[in-house]
Scaffold this motif. Structure first.
Motif, PDB file in Angstrom:
ATOM      1  N   GLU A 131       0.871  -1.188   0.000  1.00 24.81           N
ATOM      2  CA  GLU A 131       0.000   0.000   0.000  1.00 24.81           C
ATOM      3  C   GLU A 131       0.902   1.230   0.000  1.00 24.81           C
ATOM      4  O   GLU A 131       0.484   2.300   0.376  1.00 24.81           O
ATOM      5  CB  GLU A 131      -0.905   0.014   1.240  1.00 24.81           C
ATOM      6  CG  GLU A 131      -1.966  -1.059   1.282  1.00 24.81           C
ATOM      7  CD  GLU A 131      -3.206  -0.750   0.451  1.00 24.81           C
ATOM      8  OE1 GLU A 131      -3.230   0.289  -0.224  1.00 24.81           O
ATOM      9  OE2 GLU A 131      -4.138  -1.575   0.493  1.00 24.81           O
ATOM     10  N   GLN A 164      -6.380  -5.631   1.982  1.00 24.82           N
ATOM     11  CA  GLN A 164      -6.647  -5.627   0.547  1.00 24.82           C
ATOM     12  C   GLN A 164      -6.756  -7.028  -0.083  1.00 24.82           C
ATOM     13  O   GLN A 164      -7.743  -7.349  -0.727  1.00 24.82           O
ATOM     14  CB  GLN A 164      -5.570  -4.808  -0.173  1.00 24.82           C
ATOM     15  CG  GLN A 164      -5.817  -4.652  -1.659  1.00 24.82           C
ATOM     16  CD  GLN A 164      -7.100  -3.898  -1.955  1.00 24.82           C
ATOM     17  OE1 GLN A 164      -7.487  -2.991  -1.223  1.00 24.82           O
ATOM     18  NE2 GLN A 164      -7.806  -4.290  -2.999  1.00 24.82           N
ATOM     19  N   LYS A 212      -9.657  -9.206   1.299  1.00 26.28           N
ATOM     20  CA  LYS A 212     -11.023  -8.865   0.867  1.00 26.28           C
ATOM     21  C   LYS A 212     -11.245  -9.289  -0.584  1.00 26.28           C
ATOM     22  O   LYS A 212     -12.344  -9.700  -0.952  1.00 26.28           O
ATOM     23  CB  LYS A 212     -11.367  -7.403   1.134  1.00 26.28           C
ATOM     24  CG  LYS A 212     -10.607  -6.351   0.385  1.00 26.28           C
ATOM     25  CD  LYS A 212     -11.188  -4.972   0.761  1.00 26.28           C
ATOM     26  CE  LYS A 212     -10.483  -3.829   0.097  1.00 26.28           C
ATOM     27  NZ  LYS A 212     -11.139  -2.554   0.318  1.00 26.28           N
ATOM     28  N   ASP A 244     -13.599  -0.716   5.774  1.00 25.36           N
ATOM     29  CA  ASP A 244     -13.089  -1.368   4.577  1.00 25.36           C
ATOM     30  C   ASP A 244     -14.230  -2.116   3.884  1.00 25.36           C
ATOM     31  O   ASP A 244     -14.972  -2.869   4.530  1.00 25.36           O
ATOM     32  CB  ASP A 244     -11.983  -2.344   5.004  1.00 25.36           C
ATOM     33  CG  ASP A 244     -11.146  -2.796   3.828  1.00 25.36           C
ATOM     34  OD1 ASP A 244     -10.904  -1.966   2.942  1.00 25.36           O
ATOM     35  OD2 ASP A 244     -10.730  -3.981   3.801  1.00 25.36           O
ATOM     36  N   HIS A 269      -2.452   4.042  -6.950  1.00 23.38           N
ATOM     37  CA  HIS A 269      -3.197   3.567  -5.789  1.00 23.38           C
ATOM     38  C   HIS A 269      -2.504   2.301  -5.294  1.00 23.38           C
ATOM     39  O   HIS A 269      -1.690   2.351  -4.407  1.00 23.38           O
ATOM     40  CB  HIS A 269      -4.654   3.306  -6.200  1.00 23.38           C
ATOM     41  CG  HIS A 269      -5.559   2.972  -5.056  1.00 23.38           C
ATOM     42  ND1 HIS A 269      -5.556   3.673  -3.873  1.00 23.38           N
ATOM     43  CD2 HIS A 269      -6.514   2.019  -4.912  1.00 23.38           C
ATOM     44  CE1 HIS A 269      -6.473   3.149  -3.054  1.00 23.38           C
ATOM     45  NE2 HIS A 269      -7.057   2.141  -3.655  1.00 23.38           N
ATOM     46  N   HIS A 270      -2.803   1.166  -5.834  1.00 24.95           N
ATOM     47  CA  HIS A 270      -2.026  -0.048  -5.590  1.00 24.95           C
ATOM     48  C   HIS A 270      -2.137  -0.942  -6.822  1.00 24.95           C
ATOM     49  O   HIS A 270      -2.997  -0.710  -7.677  1.00 24.95           O
ATOM     50  CB  HIS A 270      -2.428  -0.761  -4.292  1.00 24.95           C
ATOM     51  CG  HIS A 270      -3.895  -1.040  -4.155  1.00 24.95           C
ATOM     52  ND1 HIS A 270      -4.620  -1.742  -5.095  1.00 24.95           N
ATOM     53  CD2 HIS A 270      -4.780  -0.704  -3.189  1.00 24.95           C
ATOM     54  CE1 HIS A 270      -5.874  -1.819  -4.694  1.00 24.95           C
ATOM     55  NE2 HIS A 270      -6.004  -1.182  -3.547  1.00 24.95           N
ATOM     56  N   GLY A 311     -10.315   4.027  -3.277  1.00 22.48           N
ATOM     57  CA  GLY A 311     -10.560   2.649  -3.679  1.00 22.48           C
ATOM     58  C   GLY A 311     -10.494   2.523  -5.182  1.00 22.48           C
ATOM     59  O   GLY A 311     -10.127   3.468  -5.888  1.00 22.48           O
ATOM     60  N   SER A 312     -10.864   1.347  -5.660  1.00 18.82           N
ATOM     61  CA  SER A 312     -10.777   1.109  -7.104  1.00 18.82           C
ATOM     62  C   SER A 312     -11.559  -0.145  -7.491  1.00 18.82           C
ATOM     63  O   SER A 312     -11.885  -0.968  -6.636  1.00 18.82           O
ATOM     64  CB  SER A 312      -9.313   0.929  -7.517  1.00 18.82           C
ATOM     65  OG  SER A 312      -8.721  -0.172  -6.857  1.00 18.82           O
ATOM     66  N   ARG A 369     -10.967  -3.663  -9.402  1.00 20.96           N
ATOM     67  CA  ARG A 369      -9.713  -4.430  -9.407  1.00 20.96           C
ATOM     68  C   ARG A 369      -9.515  -5.171 -10.724  1.00 20.96           C
ATOM     69  O   ARG A 369     -10.489  -5.588 -11.376  1.00 20.96           O
ATOM     70  CB  ARG A 369      -9.714  -5.478  -8.283  1.00 20.96           C
ATOM     71  CG  ARG A 369     -10.392  -5.057  -7.009  1.00 20.96           C
ATOM     72  CD  ARG A 369      -9.719  -3.869  -6.321  1.00 20.96           C
ATOM     73  NE  ARG A 369     -10.373  -3.606  -5.031  1.00 20.96           N
ATOM     74  CZ  ARG A 369     -10.195  -2.532  -4.299  1.00 20.96           C
ATOM     75  NH1 ARG A 369      -9.406  -1.547  -4.722  1.00 20.96           N
ATOM     76  NH2 ARG A 369     -10.810  -2.384  -3.138  1.00 20.96           N
ATOM     77  N   ILE A 373     -13.475  -0.011  -1.583  1.00 20.39           N
ATOM     78  CA  ILE A 373     -13.011   1.286  -1.090  1.00 20.39           C
ATOM     79  C   ILE A 373     -12.683   1.130   0.393  1.00 20.39           C
ATOM     80  O   ILE A 373     -13.176   0.195   1.043  1.00 20.39           O
ATOM     81  CB  ILE A 373     -14.111   2.368  -1.291  1.00 20.39           C
ATOM     82  CG1 ILE A 373     -13.565   3.776  -1.059  1.00 20.39           C
ATOM     83  CG2 ILE A 373     -15.323   2.116  -0.396  1.00 20.39           C
ATOM     84  CD1 ILE A 373     -14.464   4.887  -1.594  1.00 20.39           C
ATOM     85  N   ALA A 374     -11.836   2.016   0.898  1.00 14.42           N
ATOM     86  CA  ALA A 374     -11.608   2.062   2.345  1.00 14.42           C
ATOM     87  C   ALA A 374     -11.661   3.514   2.788  1.00 14.42           C
ATOM     88  O   ALA A 374     -11.086   4.385   2.133  1.00 14.42           O
ATOM     89  CB  ALA A 374     -10.247   1.461   2.679  1.00 14.42           C
TER      90      ALA A 374
HETATM   91  N1  ASP Z   1      -6.737  -1.014   0.434  1.00 17.88           N
HETATM   92  C1  ASP Z   1      -6.905   0.315  -0.071  1.00 17.88           C
HETATM   93  C2  ASP Z   1      -6.288   1.326   0.889  1.00 17.88           C
HETATM   94  O1  ASP Z   1      -6.030   1.009   2.038  1.00 17.88           O
HETATM   95  C3  ASP Z   1      -8.339   0.671  -0.279  1.00 17.88           C
HETATM   96  C4  ASP Z   1      -8.983  -0.077  -1.390  1.00 17.88           C
HETATM   97  O2  ASP Z   1      -8.452  -0.078  -2.504  1.00 17.88           O
HETATM   98  O3  ASP Z   1     -10.072  -0.605  -1.161  1.00 17.88           O
HETATM   99  O4  ASP Z   1      -6.110   2.466   0.514  1.00 17.88           O
END
Ligand code: ASP
Length: 471
Positions: free
Chosen positions: A174, A198, A201, A236, A326-327, A364-365, A367, A409-410
């Motif tokens: 992250e 992440q 979930k 989350d 983001h990730h 968030g995003s 995936r 999203i978080a």
């Molecule tokens: N895990 C992501 C964060 O902590 C949030 C996400 O993409 O749901 O920013």
């Protein structure tokens, strides 16, 4: 006799009750001693009259602030003109008949009667259990619970399942450093504390949960910054078979519900929340978290904004490589996919941030659920095939067993609360926060551990002095 909570005492006029709590203040007026007794529900004026019982009166003379007592007496209407409209018990008082001192207290290191902002934070954090007796912090603690309760109810009513995910786990990127925990049973190996749940979930989506949420603790070992905490809480969320709009709408409704029920005095500037493109926001405001309140002096105004369509990658000058904005699990936008390797800087992602009054309070995003796309993203990020397999093989494998399209999203609960409660920083809404450099002054953590314990963990600590001697 059963204990009565202070806020209920007005229902017992002319009856005997027993109350327990802390002496908030004590003062003597000749043959009468007045104390304000405090319990979790409020304040109550108690009077000890010499005529009632001189023995009890003499004991009451000893009382000092913060002593813990049990008092039995009769609830009476206060004499006309002495009522206190600021208290729920302001029309009554307790005429004490009996007093038990349950424990005495030293004088406190600071006053708990004020808001507390003027007291040094070192002191407040060292004695957090006393700081939490303060009315303001008690209110923050309770409203934090109310918000969490409302969020849980809302999400449960909308078909979400709350799932707890592990704290001892494996690294998930992250963008911060991991906290590592040495394994005793597997010498030389380490767990990582989750920077977010992440991957779990997403794996829950493969498991068929479809709608997941968690009030999740996250851990990120970042360099000290005034208003950051190494551990913090996220609301989350992850959902299957949804488009971006579905996720934004559920968040929007959840927040509207929380504000309506718990902060009815606040005004949401615009509903549905505004949605703006990342590029446009940057061009217009020079930041991706603009404060869109009409009147910045008015803290009861809530200007929410979804920033959407972020770039997928950004170039890191220090590391000389592309990084995920983001990730890496974020899905690149479909029409841009063909350019992903040639022009990574130009492609957009299904990524969004939620901004409130100039703060980013969530992100968030959607995936990448197609294995090939996820692998290509890792390639652009410069990961070797072997490394990807080692780090994310479990996720890629899971995606071979029927993965639904999903996204989530978080929201940063601490920041959201700080804004709603008009607090200048998140430490005011976290029950036991750490200092800016991540020390717990109350528990004295982190701290050194014994040789024996280190040996069991197969760890040798390089002492600072030894290091210097080597030079
Ligand atoms: N895990 C992501 C964060 O902590 C949030 C996400 O993409 O749901 O920013």
């Amino acid at each position: 006799m059963k204990r009565t909570l202070i806020f209920q005492t007005p229902n017992f006029i002319n009856q005997q009750v027993k109350v327990c709590g802390w002496v908030n203040t004590a003062r003597t007026h000749g043959k009468i001693i007045f104390i304000d007794l405090r319990d979790r529900s409020g304040l109550l004026q108690v009077t000890f009259a010499k005529d009632t019982s001189s023995q009890v009166f003499d004991l009451a003379k000893r009382l000092k602030p913060e002593w813990v007592v049990e008092i039995t007496g009769v609830v009476q209407k206060r004499p006309k003109g002495t009522e206190n409209p600021d208290l729920i018990t302001g029309e009554i008082e307790l005429l004490a008949q009996d007093l038990k001192i349950l424990s005495e207290a030293k004088s406190l290191p600071f006053s708990i009667q004020s808001e507390g902002y003027e007291i040094s934070e070192e002191k407040r954090l060292k004695y957090r259990y006393l700081d939490l007796r303060r009315e303001r912090l008690k209110r923050n603690l309770i409203l934090r619970q109310e918000v969490i309760h409302e969020v849980r109810n809302f999400l449960k009513d909308n078909g979400f399942v709350e799932v707890e995910t592990p704290i001892l786990t494996k690294s998930t990127p992250e963008g911060a450093r991991d906290f590592l925990v040495p394994s005793r049973l597997q010498p030389g190996k380490f767990y990582a504390l989750p920077q977010s749940p992440q991957q779990y979930k997403q794996l829950l989506m493969v498991a068929g949960v479809e709608k997941y949420f968690q009030i999740a603790r996250c851990f990120r070992d970042e360099d000290p910054r005034a208003d950051r905490q190494a551990e913090f809480t996220q609301i989350d969320i992850e959902m299957s078979f949804v488009e971006q709009e579905d996720i934004l709408q559920i968040v929007e409704k959840m927040i509207q519900e929380v504000v309506k029920k718990i902060f009815p005095e606040k005004r949401i500037k615009e509903f549905p929340f505004l949605r703006l493109n990342y590029q446009d926001v940057m061009k217009e405001y020079g930041t991706d978290k603009p404060d869109l309140r009409e009147n910045k002096e008015n803290d009861d105004e809530l200007a929410f904004l979804f920033v959407v369509n972020f770039p997928m990658f950004e170039w890191s000058k220090e590391e000389k490589r592309w990084k995920a904005m983001h990730h890496p699990f974020t899905r690149p936008q479909t029409e841009d996919l063909s350019l992903i390797k040639e022009k990574p800087g130009e492609i957009l992602a299904y990524q969004y941030d939620l901004v409130l009054n100039g703060y980013e309070i969530g992100g968030g995003s959607l995936r990448s659920y197609k294995k090939e796309i996820l692998e290509t993203v890792f390639e652009v990020l410069g990961h070797k095939k072997e490394e990807v397999k080692e780090k994310f093989g479990h996720l890629l494998e899971a995606f071979e067993y029927g993965v639904p399209p999903h996204g989530g999203i978080a929201l940063g609960l601490d920041r959201l609360l700080a804004i709603l409660l008009k607090e200048p920083n998140i430490r005011e809404v976290i029950p036991f926060p750490k200092t800016g450099d991540s020390r717990d002054l109350m528990m004295n953590a982190p701290s050194e551990v014994g040789e024996e314990q280190l040996k069991e963990l197969h760890i040798k600590v390089e002492k600072q002095e030894d290091k210097n001697e080597d030079k």
